[in-house]
Design a protein around this motif. Structure first.
Motif, PDB file in Angstrom:
ATOM      1  N   PHE A  51      16.065 -42.691  -1.177  1.00 56.53           N
ATOM      2  CA  PHE A  51      16.655 -43.972  -0.762  1.00 56.53           C
ATOM      3  C   PHE A  51      15.602 -44.834  -0.049  1.00 56.53           C
ATOM      4  O   PHE A  51      14.489 -44.371   0.188  1.00 56.53           O
ATOM      5  N   TRP A  55      17.531 -41.267   5.290  1.00 59.41           N
ATOM      6  CA  TRP A  55      18.756 -40.744   5.924  1.00 59.41           C
ATOM      7  C   TRP A  55      19.241 -39.444   5.294  1.00 59.41           C
ATOM      8  O   TRP A  55      19.887 -38.627   5.961  1.00 59.41           O
ATOM      9  N   TYR A  56      18.934 -39.223   4.046  1.00 58.37           N
ATOM     10  CA  TYR A  56      19.394 -37.984   3.403  1.00 58.37           C
ATOM     11  C   TYR A  56      18.312 -36.908   3.494  1.00 58.37           C
ATOM     12  O   TYR A  56      18.569 -35.793   3.930  1.00 58.37           O
ATOM     13  N   LYS A 161      35.423 -35.150  -4.386  1.00 58.94           N
ATOM     14  CA  LYS A 161      34.729 -34.760  -3.150  1.00 58.94           C
ATOM     15  C   LYS A 161      34.903 -35.866  -2.124  1.00 58.94           C
ATOM     16  O   LYS A 161      34.723 -37.041  -2.443  1.00 58.94           O
ATOM     17  N   LYS A 163      33.924 -37.395   1.671  1.00 59.28           N
ATOM     18  CA  LYS A 163      32.969 -37.347   2.779  1.00 59.28           C
ATOM     19  C   LYS A 163      33.743 -37.217   4.086  1.00 59.28           C
ATOM     20  O   LYS A 163      34.699 -37.982   4.327  1.00 59.28           O
ATOM     21  N   ASP A 188      32.457 -32.952   1.962  1.00 59.60           N
ATOM     22  CA  ASP A 188      31.012 -32.935   2.217  1.00 59.60           C
ATOM     23  C   ASP A 188      30.771 -33.564   3.581  1.00 59.60           C
ATOM     24  O   ASP A 188      31.158 -34.713   3.817  1.00 59.60           O
ATOM     25  N   ASN A 190      27.645 -33.668   5.174  1.00 56.54           N
ATOM     26  CA  ASN A 190      26.269 -34.128   5.399  1.00 56.54           C
ATOM     27  C   ASN A 190      25.807 -33.821   6.828  1.00 56.54           C
ATOM     28  O   ASN A 190      25.303 -34.694   7.530  1.00 56.54           O
ATOM     29  N   ASP A 238      23.724 -27.887   0.720  1.00 52.95           N
ATOM     30  CA  ASP A 238      23.064 -28.982   0.012  1.00 52.95           C
ATOM     31  C   ASP A 238      21.684 -29.182   0.667  1.00 52.95           C
ATOM     32  O   ASP A 238      20.700 -28.563   0.259  1.00 52.95           O
ATOM     33  N   LYS A 262      20.284 -30.147  -6.562  1.00 55.72           N
ATOM     34  CA  LYS A 262      19.864 -31.506  -6.907  1.00 55.72           C
ATOM     35  C   LYS A 262      18.419 -31.422  -7.364  1.00 55.72           C
ATOM     36  O   LYS A 262      17.574 -30.873  -6.649  1.00 55.72           O
ATOM     37  N   GLY A 290      24.962 -35.207  -6.921  1.00 57.47           N
ATOM     38  CA  GLY A 290      24.552 -36.561  -7.284  1.00 57.47           C
ATOM     39  C   GLY A 290      23.777 -37.229  -6.170  1.00 57.47           C
ATOM     40  O   GLY A 290      23.794 -36.788  -5.019  1.00 57.47           O
ATOM     41  N   MET A 291      23.074 -38.301  -6.500  1.00 62.02           N
ATOM     42  CA  MET A 291      22.279 -39.071  -5.535  1.00 62.02           C
ATOM     43  C   MET A 291      22.540 -40.565  -5.694  1.00 62.02           C
ATOM     44  O   MET A 291      21.656 -41.371  -5.435  1.00 62.02           O
ATOM     45  N   ILE A 292      23.758 -40.931  -6.132  1.00 61.66           N
ATOM     46  CA  ILE A 292      24.051 -42.350  -6.420  1.00 61.66           C
ATOM     47  C   ILE A 292      22.926 -42.885  -7.306  1.00 61.66           C
ATOM     48  O   ILE A 292      22.376 -43.958  -7.070  1.00 61.66           O
ATOM     49  N   ARG A 298      20.900 -39.214 -13.956  1.00 60.42           N
ATOM     50  CA  ARG A 298      22.200 -38.641 -14.342  1.00 60.42           C
ATOM     51  C   ARG A 298      22.086 -37.872 -15.661  1.00 60.42           C
ATOM     52  O   ARG A 298      22.709 -36.822 -15.840  1.00 60.42           O
ATOM     53  N   ASP A 315      28.810 -33.598  -9.114  1.00 62.16           N
ATOM     54  CA  ASP A 315      28.977 -35.041  -8.862  1.00 62.16           C
ATOM     55  C   ASP A 315      28.531 -35.771 -10.122  1.00 62.16           C
ATOM     56  O   ASP A 315      27.535 -36.489 -10.129  1.00 62.16           O
TER      57      ASP A 315
HETATM   58  O1  OSB Z   1      25.330 -35.323   0.177  1.00 59.92           O
HETATM   59  O2  OSB Z   1      25.771 -34.998  -1.847  1.00 59.92           O
HETATM   60  C1  OSB Z   1      25.381 -35.743  -0.965  1.00 59.92           C
HETATM   61  C2  OSB Z   1      24.867 -39.234  -2.395  1.00 59.92           C
HETATM   62  C3  OSB Z   1      23.716 -39.598  -1.743  1.00 59.92           C
HETATM   63  C4  OSB Z   1      23.130 -38.738  -0.836  1.00 59.92           C
HETATM   64  C5  OSB Z   1      23.711 -37.508  -0.575  1.00 59.92           C
HETATM   65  C6  OSB Z   1      24.868 -37.121  -1.231  1.00 59.92           C
HETATM   66  C7  OSB Z   1      25.470 -38.010  -2.141  1.00 59.92           C
HETATM   67  C8  OSB Z   1      26.697 -37.681  -2.824  1.00 59.92           C
HETATM   68  C9  OSB Z   1      26.780 -37.830  -4.324  1.00 59.92           C
HETATM   69  O3  OSB Z   1      27.660 -37.271  -2.220  1.00 59.92           O
HETATM   70  C10 OSB Z   1      27.289 -39.140  -4.838  1.00 59.92           C
HETATM   71  C11 OSB Z   1      27.099 -39.287  -6.320  1.00 59.92           C
HETATM   72  O4  OSB Z   1      25.982 -39.565  -6.770  1.00 59.92           O
HETATM   73  O5  OSB Z   1      28.057 -39.137  -7.069  1.00 59.92           O
END
Ligand code: OSB
Ligand code: MG
Length: 368
Positions: A51, A55-56, A161, A163, A188, A190, A238, A262, A290-292, A298, A315
């Motif tokens: 990103f 943050w992740y 899922k 958050k 989730d 995080n 994760d 991932k 997933g990572m948006i 994808r 995801d």
């Molecule tokens: O923690 O899985 C996660 C998206 C960005 C960063 C971390 C996470 C996520 C998601 C997946 O939850 C969202 C997606 O791409 O469908």
């Protein structure tokens, strides 16, 4: 085969609706598409999924761009590295920077499969062409979450899922469960909790969740092992699983029953497959996180998810979940709750050139 040049496309797109977690609100997404072109004109594609802010994980679009442009790509071109295996061997001594490395790993794997004229998922050793789809709800209120879940259930998603964080958990899940008593739901966090929150984490047991993902520290394994002894809900890791060794440690200590894999976080398709094999051997369930991300990543997630050990929905949502128009064609589409891995060589999706052009904010061409 020789690689002639590598293009880096920095792209940016707005999300249809903001993706809200306790850590960050993502309203637009920037990423890097890596295009590896060989002397015959074949093209392999990868995507750096970091990103704009760390943050992740610690990586960002900027750190990935730097690593790709100034470190990885020049060496790769100079040393004429073409195979994914040689790539990992050569760059093993370079620490971390997994998302930057994964972007090149993906592109080289795609190119290799195209060279062999087989689908990437088959090249990887995948067995399940149909992959069950799951979707993530990251809204800022229970009402908004419930509206979204209704839509996703109608669209056929097999798992949702949610958050969660200590500020938004029990009440949110209570309201969602009341509306969807039989839906496969997971949460989730995080890394929003500590062992001090044990009472809340035990209380999540009442919602019959498939699992709770990453409740504790981003780099913790030991506390998760203690927590798994005390809670009924299966723990999924994760953020904590970055290397093969992390996965070994988590298994050894009993820190989780499930792992979210991932490609970006673990440094590529090959490392992801190694962790998958380890989990399969040790009875740990895996699914693809997933990572948006955009369609390229994808598509790689889809290929990875065809491996035998991916026994639950990841995801994996339609391109239209986040984007007005994706950069691949056809777009990723969930049909009857599943996504089908294509039979075309490599990732099996073409680049939507017009859209890629439209969303590119910076392009860098790197030559031998
Ligand atoms: O923690 O899985 C996660 C998206 C960005 C960063 C971390 C996470 C996520 C998601 C997946 O939850 C969202 C997606 O791409 O469908
Ligand atoms: Mg997660």
């Amino acid at each position: 085969m020789m690689i002639k040049h590598i293009n880096l496309h920095v792209i940016e797109m707005p999300l249809k609706q903001p993706f809200i977690t306790h850590l960050e609100k993502v309203s637009k997404r920037r990423g890097i598409i890596v295009e590896v072109v060989d002397e015959t004109g074949l093209k392999g594609y990868g995507e750096a999924v970091a990103f704009t802010t760390p943050w992740y994980t610690e990586e960002t679009v900027q750190t990935c761009f730097h690593m790709l442009k100034d470190v990885l790509v020049p060496q790769l071109l100079k040393e004429m590295i073409t195979s994914p295996r040689a790539f990992h061997k050569r760059f093993h001594p370079i620490r971390r920077n997994h998302m930057a490395k994964a972007a090149l790993d993906m592109a080289l794997c795609d190119l290799e499969a195209k060279k062999q004229d087989i689908p990437l998922w088959q090249w990887l050793g995948g067995v399940n062409q149909q992959v069950p789809a799951g979707v993530v709800v990251a809204a800022d209120s229970a009402e908004a979450a419930i509206i979204q879940i209704h839509q996703y259930v109608d669209q056929g998603y097999e798992r949702v899922k949610i958050k969660v964080s200590p500020e938004r958990d029990i009440d949110l899940l209570k309201r969602i469960r009341a509306k969807f008593p039989d839906l496969d739901i997971m949460a989730d966090a995080n890394s929003a909790y500590t062992l001090e929150d044990i009472d809340k984490l035990v209380a999540l047991g009442q919602f019959n969740l498939l699992m709770i993902e990453q409740p504790l520290g981003v780099d913790d394994i030991v506390d998760h092992a203690e927590l798994q002894q005390k809670v009924e809900t299966p723990i999924c890791l994760d953020e904590s699983i970055v290397t093969f060794h992390d996965a070994e440690s988590a298994i050894k200590l009993g820190a989780c029953q499930v792992m979210n894999l991932k490609i970006g976080r673990v440094g590529g398709l090959l490392p992801a497959k190694q962790i998958h094999d380890l989990c399969l051997h040790n009875g740990i369930k895996v699914w693809c996180g997933g990572m948006i991300e955009f369609g390229i990543s994808r598509a790689h997630n889809l290929a990875l998810s065809t491996l035998e050990g991916f026994s639950m929905p990841g995801d994996l949502s339609s391109s239209s979940r986040f984007w007005e128009e994706d950069i691949i064609t056809p777009a990723i589409e969930v049909v009857n709750g599943k996504v089908t891995a294509p039979m075309k060589p490599g990732i099996g999706f073409d680049i939507n050139e017009k859209r890629l052009e439209e969303v590119t904010v910076l392009k860098e061409k790197l030559n031998r």
